[in-house]
Design a protein around this motif. Structure first.
Motif, short mmCIF file in Angstrom:
data_model
loop_
_atom_site.label_atom_id
_atom_site.label_comp_id
_atom_site.label_asym_id
_atom_site.label_seq_id
_atom_site.Cartn_x
_atom_site.Cartn_y
_atom_site.Cartn_z
N VAL A 148 0.85 -1.02 0.25
CA VAL A 148 -0.14 -0.03 -0.01
C VAL A 148 0.82 1.23 -0.01
CG1 VAL A 148 -1.75 1.12 1.25
CG2 VAL A 148 -1.92 -1.12 1.14
N LYS A 149 1.98 1.26 0.78
CA LYS A 149 2.54 2.44 0.85
C LYS A 149 3.38 2.79 -0.33
CE LYS A 149 3.29 1.99 5.77
NZ LYS A 149 4.09 1.14 6.49
N TYR A 150 4.07 1.74 -1.08
CA TYR A 150 5.09 1.97 -2.08
C TYR A 150 4.21 1.82 -3.71
CZ TYR A 150 8.60 2.22 1.49
OH TYR A 150 9.22 2.80 2.49
N SER A 151 3.07 1.53 -3.65
CA SER A 151 2.55 1.47 -4.90
C SER A 151 1.91 2.86 -5.42
CB SER A 151 1.29 0.51 -4.89
OG SER A 151 0.43 0.63 -4.21
N HIS A 152 1.89 3.17 -6.67
CA HIS A 152 1.10 4.43 -7.08
C HIS A 152 -0.27 4.23 -6.82
CE1 HIS A 152 4.85 4.72 -9.15
NE2 HIS A 152 4.84 6.16 -9.09
N ILE A 153 -0.92 3.19 -6.85
CA ILE A 153 -2.47 3.07 -6.80
C ILE A 153 -2.74 1.48 -6.26
CG2 ILE A 153 -4.74 2.72 -7.87
CD1 ILE A 153 -3.95 4.73 -9.85
N ASP A 154 -3.42 1.35 -5.16
CA ASP A 154 -3.68 0.10 -4.69
C ASP A 154 -5.28 -0.20 -4.93
OD1 ASP A 154 -4.95 0.46 -1.40
OD2 ASP A 154 -3.37 1.90 -2.46
N ILE A 155 -5.53 -1.45 -5.17
CA ILE A 155 -6.80 -1.88 -5.39
C ILE A 155 -7.39 -2.82 -4.43
CG2 ILE A 155 -8.55 -2.96 -7.20
CD1 ILE A 155 -6.39 -2.26 -9.46
N SER A 156 -8.65 -2.45 -3.91
CA SER A 156 -9.10 -3.52 -3.10
C SER A 156 -10.53 -3.91 -3.78
CB SER A 156 -9.56 -3.00 -1.74
OG SER A 156 -9.30 -1.66 -1.51
N ASP A 157 -10.92 -5.04 -3.44
CA ASP A 157 -12.25 -5.41 -4.46
C ASP A 157 -13.61 -5.29 -3.65
OD1 ASP A 157 -11.35 -8.92 -4.16
OD2 ASP A 157 -12.13 -7.62 -2.60
N ASN A 158 -13.48 -4.56 -2.54
CA ASN A 158 -14.79 -4.40 -1.62
C ASN A 158 -14.65 -3.05 -0.96
OD1 ASN A 158 -16.61 -5.17 0.85
ND2 ASN A 158 -16.77 -6.71 -0.73
N GLU A 159 -15.72 -2.44 -0.57
CA GLU A 159 -15.50 -1.31 0.38
C GLU A 159 -15.20 -1.36 1.90
OE1 GLU A 159 -19.43 0.79 -1.93
OE2 GLU A 159 -19.46 0.58 0.41
N ALA A 160 -15.59 -2.68 2.05
CA ALA A 160 -15.08 -2.89 3.59
C ALA A 160 -13.63 -3.09 3.76
CB ALA A 160 -15.60 -4.45 4.15
N ILE A 161 -12.92 -3.49 2.89
CA ILE A 161 -11.37 -3.64 2.69
C ILE A 161 -10.85 -2.15 2.39
CG2 ILE A 161 -9.45 -4.40 1.63
CD1 ILE A 161 -10.82 -6.86 0.83
N GLN A 162 -11.65 -1.30 1.87
CA GLN A 162 -11.26 0.22 1.53
C GLN A 162 -11.48 0.95 2.96
OE1 GLN A 162 -13.83 2.98 -0.09
NE2 GLN A 162 -12.24 3.75 -1.54
N ASP A 163 -12.35 0.64 3.84
CA ASP A 163 -12.30 0.91 5.12
C ASP A 163 -11.15 0.59 5.93
OD1 ASP A 163 -16.00 0.71 5.47
OD2 ASP A 163 -14.75 2.26 4.53
N SER A 307 -19.36 -8.52 6.55
CA SER A 307 -19.59 -6.93 5.94
C SER A 307 -19.25 -6.90 4.53
CB SER A 307 -18.67 -5.83 6.52
OG SER A 307 -17.17 -6.49 6.49
N TYR A 308 -18.34 -8.05 3.91
CA TYR A 308 -17.94 -7.85 2.67
C TYR A 308 -19.25 -8.22 1.89
CZ TYR A 308 -13.55 -8.44 4.97
OH TYR A 308 -12.59 -8.19 5.89
N ASN A 309 -19.71 -9.53 2.18
CA ASN A 309 -20.84 -10.06 1.45
C ASN A 309 -22.09 -8.99 1.28
OD1 ASN A 309 -19.31 -12.38 1.04
ND2 ASN A 309 -20.44 -13.41 2.78
N LYS A 310 -22.29 -8.25 2.47
CA LYS A 310 -23.57 -7.52 2.42
C LYS A 310 -23.18 -6.18 1.65
CE LYS A 310 -25.14 -8.22 7.11
NZ LYS A 310 -25.18 -7.55 8.44
N VAL A 311 -21.95 -5.74 1.39
CA VAL A 311 -21.50 -4.71 0.68
C VAL A 311 -21.73 -5.08 -1.07
CG1 VAL A 311 -19.55 -3.59 -0.41
CG2 VAL A 311 -20.10 -3.35 1.95
N THR A 312 -21.05 -6.42 -1.32
CA THR A 312 -21.35 -7.02 -2.57
C THR A 312 -22.60 -7.09 -3.19
OG1 THR A 312 -19.41 -8.42 -2.08
CG2 THR A 312 -20.53 -8.93 -3.86
N THR A 313 -23.62 -7.63 -2.15
CA THR A 313 -25.09 -7.81 -2.58
C THR A 313 -25.85 -6.51 -2.25
OG1 THR A 313 -25.56 -8.78 -0.26
CG2 THR A 313 -25.10 -10.33 -2.22
N GLU A 314 -25.25 -5.39 -1.86
CA GLU A 314 -25.90 -4.23 -1.51
C GLU A 314 -27.03 -4.31 -0.66
OE1 GLU A 314 -26.93 -1.88 -4.94
OE2 GLU A 314 -24.92 -1.81 -5.59
N ASN A 315 -26.75 -5.46 0.33
CA ASN A 315 -27.79 -5.63 1.40
C ASN A 315 -29.36 -6.24 1.04
OD1 ASN A 315 -27.30 -5.43 4.22
ND2 ASN A 315 -26.78 -3.25 3.70
N ARG A 316 -29.25 -6.68 -0.21
CA ARG A 316 -30.59 -7.21 -0.92
C ARG A 316 -30.68 -8.72 -0.61
NH1 ARG A 316 -33.03 -3.69 -1.13
NH2 ARG A 316 -32.92 -1.74 -2.01
#
Lengths: 404, 276
Positions: A148-163, A307-316
């Protein structure tokens, strides 16, 4: 989507098992990146020689160049695998797209000595997963920090991981999930009914790797205590003791059918697309490709309530945290709810989880990385002001903002 | 040696103010100094040898007071201070014997004996006793004064310079752990004497290792550092061996801190994962 006007760049995709994709989420992603982006940029993909035998290897695949390494792409060998790939790519690539943090120890040196751009995807929060021993966990925790510190851009695949990355590093991770529209509805044929007699009735389906963190034991127990519909699970049962134990315990149960891995996409989609319900027990790993694929096929889903699954399915979808809740859902589910879930989840998948969209996001990232110098901070600039000064101007509350 | 008793008993009976305790320790150090036990030279560590008189005085006072208190800080678990004392005294007794300080060796061995008896009760469940400040301060005092005396003694027996390694190795863990903790507290803006849970044994406890196992592990770390120091000394000089032992110690504490960080983040993530 307008076409972009960047010059043709050389991109190296590092850290996957390889293409043609036959393994997991990263590999399918690599394949679709190649399909959609190889006209605009020169892509090279590093593949594992252990998974592609000499006869199967190709020099080029759908416009991308393939390079083979005599190592496994996963497990402990992923460290030399990624390291050598990164090192080799330094000689020609402009942008390194690295999937997974095994080679992250090289990143500080790359930033220091070269001007290559680095985009890294940190996968799920790997160091936390129970499948690794303590040494692997130490390495992955440390490597994630470097990534995370030394890359130009890092990607997570989920909002919970972004948190999580924002809390730990104060930087803004980009969210790019996976596509799922490579899955197809396969109509039921005479032959299918012969092979799988349950296919004409409603049944619940699950396909995944057989690991404890996917809660397979919980799901099997729950279904063995209900008889609303049978449960069909496809997975690599014989790979671990956990799997063989479960297989021995449940394969004779009348309500449960266990199958070994099915690699043929058509066959798998046959079983998958004709199910009445999809059960998703994953408790880790961000956005799971199997979940978005189920959504894309328009299956109603009961998922583990993390939390990851809830985010993926937008709580639906419907969620469970223990056996009782799962049994409750199975017993109380009704047709109207199923139909509602199908439509809503399919809409989400069509909107977010299609490969055209996903690869376009990557294309935008590639353009962005060519112009950035530093990484975005998740906290506002006011967080860096001195406390004493803020106190004098009556604005000290700016130091203590809680953003998450 | 008799002064030890007086101070210890006084301290535990009445809760003496810290400044008074400190002054008593300084006075005792002065006595020790005037009886000839003093740090006269650094014997080649970092290239320094004979010290001027004032430096000797100041250094001796500071070192004695420092080590006495550092050892006191080590008394945080059952069996830890006692075990550490036994291990240290045994090593010192060997050094004393080999440098012909038989009287000192006898005293140290006697202490080992009584400490073993003490540990029997300290480690039991029903008949537990503690050594208290009296115990740890006086043991620390005995430790450092023996160390200094033996330093002086081994310098007159130049064919046994390796003994100095043994002396230093028993001091490294208490002293540098205390220094590390003070530095961390100062950097966080707090007073170095403010209590928190960052000593070596606390770090082990917070990863989930049980009390008795922690004590055993810490003692084996001391033993390992001693052996490693000797091995390195066989190939290089005294400065490098000491630096190597310090590096070993700091790697252990860094690793523990690192592991603690991982556990903290894991708990943080668990909270994020299951909240709505």
């Amino acid at each position: 989507m307008e076409t972009t006007t960047t010059k043709r760049k050389k991109i190296a995709i590092i850290g996957t098992v390889g293409v043609p994709a036959n393994y997991g989420g990263f590999e399918t992603l690599a394949e679709h990146l190649v399909v959609n982006l190889s006209e605009k940029h020169d892509i090279t993909i590093y593949c594992s020689g252990k998974k592609y035998k000499a006869k199967q290897r190709q020099k080029y695949y759908k416009g991308a160049r393939l390079k083979y390494l005599p190592l496994q792409a996963n497990g402990i060998q992923s460290i030399p695998y990624d390291t050598l790939s990164i090192f080799h790519s330094l000689f020609y690539a402009d942008i390194l797209l690295i999937l997974g943090v095994a080679g992250a120890w090289l990143l500080p040196f790359i930033r220091l000595f070269t001007n290559k751009k680095i985009i890294i995807s940190i996968d799920g929060i790997e160091w936390k997963r129970d499948k690794w021993n303590i040494l692997a966990k130490w390495y992955l925790f440390w490597a994630e920090g470097l990534a995370v510190k030394y890359s130009h851009i890092d990607i997570s695949d989920n909002e919970a991981i972004q948190d999580y990355t924002a809390a730990r590093y104060g930087s803004l991770s980009r969210i790019i999930e996976y596509g799922a529209d490579h899955t197809i509805h396969v109509p039921v044929s005479e032959e299918a009914i012969n092979n799988y007699p349950f296919i004409t009735q409603p049944y619940a389906f699950k396909v995944c790797r057989i690991e404890p963190e996917n809660n397979i034991h919980l799901i099997l127990e729950a279904f063995s205590q209900t008889n609303k519909m049978p449960l069909v699970i496809v997975g690599n049962w014989d790979k671990s003791k956990y799997g063989t134990d479960l297989k021995a315990k449940f394969s004779t149960h009348p309500n449960i059918r266990l199958f070994d891995p099915i690699y043929d996409q058509q066959k798998l989609d046959l079983l998958r697309s004709n199910a009445a319900l999809y059960i998703h027990g994953h408790s880790a790993g961000g956005t799971n490709p199997s979940l978005v694929e189920a959504m894309s096929l328009g299956l109603p889903i009961i998922a583990y309530g993390v939390s990851y699954n809830k985010v993926t399915t937008e709580n639906r979808a419907l969620y469970f945290l223990n056996q009782e809740e799962l049994i409750n859902h199975i017993n109380n589910i009704y047709t109207a709810k199923l139909i509602k879930m199908r439509t809503e989840l399919r809409e989400i998948a069509q909107r977010k989880y299609n490969w055209l969209n996903i690869t376009f996001k990557y294309e935008l990232l590639i353009e962005e990385v060519l112009s950035t110098a530093t990484k975005n901070n998740a906290l506002p600039s006011t967080a860096r002001l001195s406390y004493k000064q803020l106190l004098k101007t009556g604005l000290a509350h700016l130091k203590t903002s809680n953003f998450f | 040696m008799f002064l030890l008793l007086i101070m210890g008993i006084l301290d535990d009976k009445y809760d003496i103010r810290a400044s008074l305790k400190l002054s008593i320790q300084l006075i005792l150090s002065h006595f020790v100094f005037s009886h000839g036990i003093r740090i006269e030279s650094l014997y080649g560590i970092f290239g320094i040898n004979e010290l001027p008189f004032y430096a000797q005085y100041v250094l001796t006072i500071i070192v004695i007071t420092g080590v006495v208190n550092a050892f006191n800080l080590m008394d945080g678990l059952d069996g830890l201070a006692g075990g550490l004392a036994i291990l240290s005294f045994l090593i010192m007794a060997v050094v004393a014997f080999l440098s012909k300080q038989f009287y000192l060796a006898l005293i140290l061995v006697t202490y080992v004996g009584s400490l073993v008896g003490f540990l029997l009760f300290n480690l039991s469940n029903e008949r537990k006793i503690f050594m208290g400040d009296a115990g740890s301060l006086s043991i620390g005092f005995l430790l450092i004064t023996s160390c200094i005396k033996l330093f002086q003694a081994t310098s007159t027996a130049p064919h046994l310079p390796a003994l100095k390694i043994g002396i230093i190795s028993v001091l490294i863990v208490p002293v540098f752990d205390a220094l590390r903790v003070f530095r961390k507290r100062i950097k966080a803006g707090k007073s170095p004497f403010e209590a928190d849970k960052t000593h070596l044994h606390h770090l082990f406890l917070s990863i989930g290792i049980k009390h008795k196992l922690t004590a055993v592990i810490i003692l084996s770390i001391v033993a390992t550092i001693t052996c490693a120091g000797y091995i390195v000394f066989a190939f290089t000089g005294i400065t490098i061996s000491i630096s190597f032992m310090l590096i070993l110690f700091y790697s252990v504490t860094s690793l523990l801190n690192f592991h603690n960080k991982i556990n903290q983040w894991r708990n943080h993530i668990k909270k994020i994962e299951t909240e709505n």
